[in-house]
Design a protein around this motif. Sequence first.
Motif, PDB file in Angstrom:
ATOM      1  N   LEU A  17      20.711  21.053 142.573  1.00 53.67           N
ATOM      2  CA  LEU A  17      19.624  20.123 142.897  1.00 53.67           C
ATOM      3  C   LEU A  17      18.313  20.480 142.203  1.00 53.67           C
ATOM      4  O   LEU A  17      17.430  19.630 142.089  1.00 53.67           O
ATOM      5  CB  LEU A  17      19.421  20.035 144.406  1.00 53.67           C
ATOM      6  CG  LEU A  17      20.486  19.250 145.162  1.00 53.67           C
ATOM      7  CD1 LEU A  17      20.250  19.323 146.667  1.00 53.67           C
ATOM      8  CD2 LEU A  17      20.542  17.805 144.697  1.00 53.67           C
ATOM      9  N   GLN A  18      18.188  21.709 141.729  1.00 55.12           N
ATOM     10  CA  GLN A  18      16.967  22.099 141.013  1.00 55.12           C
ATOM     11  C   GLN A  18      16.757  21.276 139.740  1.00 55.12           C
ATOM     12  O   GLN A  18      15.640  21.114 139.272  1.00 55.12           O
ATOM     13  CB  GLN A  18      17.019  23.574 140.602  1.00 55.12           C
ATOM     14  CG  GLN A  18      16.975  24.552 141.730  1.00 55.12           C
ATOM     15  CD  GLN A  18      16.905  25.956 141.182  1.00 55.12           C
ATOM     16  OE1 GLN A  18      15.815  26.438 140.904  1.00 55.12           O
ATOM     17  NE2 GLN A  18      18.062  26.578 140.997  1.00 55.12           N
ATOM     18  N   PHE A  19      17.834  20.742 139.162  1.00 51.48           N
ATOM     19  CA  PHE A  19      17.750  19.993 137.912  1.00 51.48           C
ATOM     20  C   PHE A  19      17.180  18.592 138.111  1.00 51.48           C
ATOM     21  O   PHE A  19      16.692  17.983 137.166  1.00 51.48           O
ATOM     22  CB  PHE A  19      19.136  19.890 137.256  1.00 51.48           C
ATOM     23  CG  PHE A  19      19.650  21.193 136.733  1.00 51.48           C
ATOM     24  CD1 PHE A  19      19.421  21.568 135.420  1.00 51.48           C
ATOM     25  CD2 PHE A  19      20.357  22.061 137.545  1.00 51.48           C
ATOM     26  CE1 PHE A  19      19.886  22.774 134.927  1.00 51.48           C
ATOM     27  CE2 PHE A  19      20.837  23.272 137.062  1.00 51.48           C
ATOM     28  CZ  PHE A  19      20.594  23.627 135.752  1.00 51.48           C
ATOM     29  N   SER A  20      17.247  18.085 139.329  1.00 54.08           N
ATOM     30  CA  SER A  20      16.819  16.727 139.625  1.00 54.08           C
ATOM     31  C   SER A  20      15.337  16.525 139.307  1.00 54.08           C
ATOM     32  O   SER A  20      14.472  17.276 139.759  1.00 54.08           O
ATOM     33  CB  SER A  20      17.080  16.419 141.100  1.00 54.08           C
ATOM     34  OG  SER A  20      16.694  15.103 141.393  1.00 54.08           O
ATOM     35  N   GLY A  21      15.061  15.506 138.513  1.00 47.50           N
ATOM     36  CA  GLY A  21      13.688  15.130 138.203  1.00 47.50           C
ATOM     37  C   GLY A  21      13.014  15.939 137.104  1.00 47.50           C
ATOM     38  O   GLY A  21      11.860  15.682 136.782  1.00 47.50           O
ATOM     39  N   LEU A  51      24.449  27.734 132.318  1.00 47.01           N
ATOM     40  CA  LEU A  51      24.551  26.378 132.866  1.00 47.01           C
ATOM     41  C   LEU A  51      23.348  25.539 132.457  1.00 47.01           C
ATOM     42  O   LEU A  51      23.486  24.385 132.061  1.00 47.01           O
ATOM     43  CB  LEU A  51      24.681  26.399 134.383  1.00 47.01           C
ATOM     44  CG  LEU A  51      24.771  25.011 135.016  1.00 47.01           C
ATOM     45  CD1 LEU A  51      26.033  24.288 134.549  1.00 47.01           C
ATOM     46  CD2 LEU A  51      24.740  25.096 136.514  1.00 47.01           C
ATOM     47  N   THR A  52      22.168  26.124 132.509  1.00 47.62           N
ATOM     48  CA  THR A  52      20.953  25.406 132.127  1.00 47.62           C
ATOM     49  C   THR A  52      21.025  24.979 130.663  1.00 47.62           C
ATOM     50  O   THR A  52      20.699  23.836 130.325  1.00 47.62           O
ATOM     51  CB  THR A  52      19.707  26.279 132.379  1.00 47.62           C
ATOM     52  OG1 THR A  52      19.674  26.594 133.776  1.00 47.62           O
ATOM     53  CG2 THR A  52      18.437  25.561 131.988  1.00 47.62           C
ATOM     54  N   GLU A  57      21.984  20.802 126.441  1.00 43.07           N
ATOM     55  CA  GLU A  57      22.776  20.324 125.305  1.00 43.07           C
ATOM     56  C   GLU A  57      23.460  18.999 125.612  1.00 43.07           C
ATOM     57  O   GLU A  57      23.525  18.120 124.750  1.00 43.07           O
ATOM     58  CB  GLU A  57      23.812  21.373 124.916  1.00 43.07           C
ATOM     59  CG  GLU A  57      23.208  22.589 124.240  1.00 43.07           C
ATOM     60  CD  GLU A  57      24.236  23.649 123.911  1.00 43.07           C
ATOM     61  OE1 GLU A  57      25.460  23.388 124.045  1.00 43.07           O
ATOM     62  OE2 GLU A  57      23.827  24.754 123.519  1.00 43.07           O
ATOM     63  N   ALA A  58      23.959  18.841 126.833  1.00 45.50           N
ATOM     64  CA  ALA A  58      24.612  17.582 127.210  1.00 45.50           C
ATOM     65  C   ALA A  58      23.623  16.427 127.181  1.00 45.50           C
ATOM     66  O   ALA A  58      23.948  15.325 126.719  1.00 45.50           O
ATOM     67  CB  ALA A  58      25.239  17.713 128.597  1.00 45.50           C
ATOM     68  N   ILE A  59      22.410  16.664 127.633  1.00 46.82           N
ATOM     69  CA  ILE A  59      21.383  15.619 127.614  1.00 46.82           C
ATOM     70  C   ILE A  59      21.027  15.261 126.175  1.00 46.82           C
ATOM     71  O   ILE A  59      20.892  14.080 125.838  1.00 46.82           O
ATOM     72  CB  ILE A  59      20.145  16.070 128.415  1.00 46.82           C
ATOM     73  CG1 ILE A  59      20.484  16.107 129.906  1.00 46.82           C
ATOM     74  CG2 ILE A  59      18.949  15.156 128.151  1.00 46.82           C
ATOM     75  CD1 ILE A  59      19.449  16.770 130.769  1.00 46.82           C
TER      76      ILE A  59
END
Length: 68
Positions: A17-21, A51-52, A57-59
Amino acid sequence: KETPGLGAKISEESFILQFSGLDGQKITVSKEKGKDKIVAISGATISSAALTESVREAIERLFEIVGK
């Protein structure tokens, strides 16, 4: 090397959830909260960073496919 068992915490909702926003192209791993920062799991910094980086990279790939 990671502390055994701690690397698995990257799959927990509280970490994800830290990735949200956040700006996916600017996210980094840190020991403290901050703008576009993911707080690393203590004892699992390598997994947190991996993971980060994978998310970033996926984005970037998604932007290449669909455009910004």
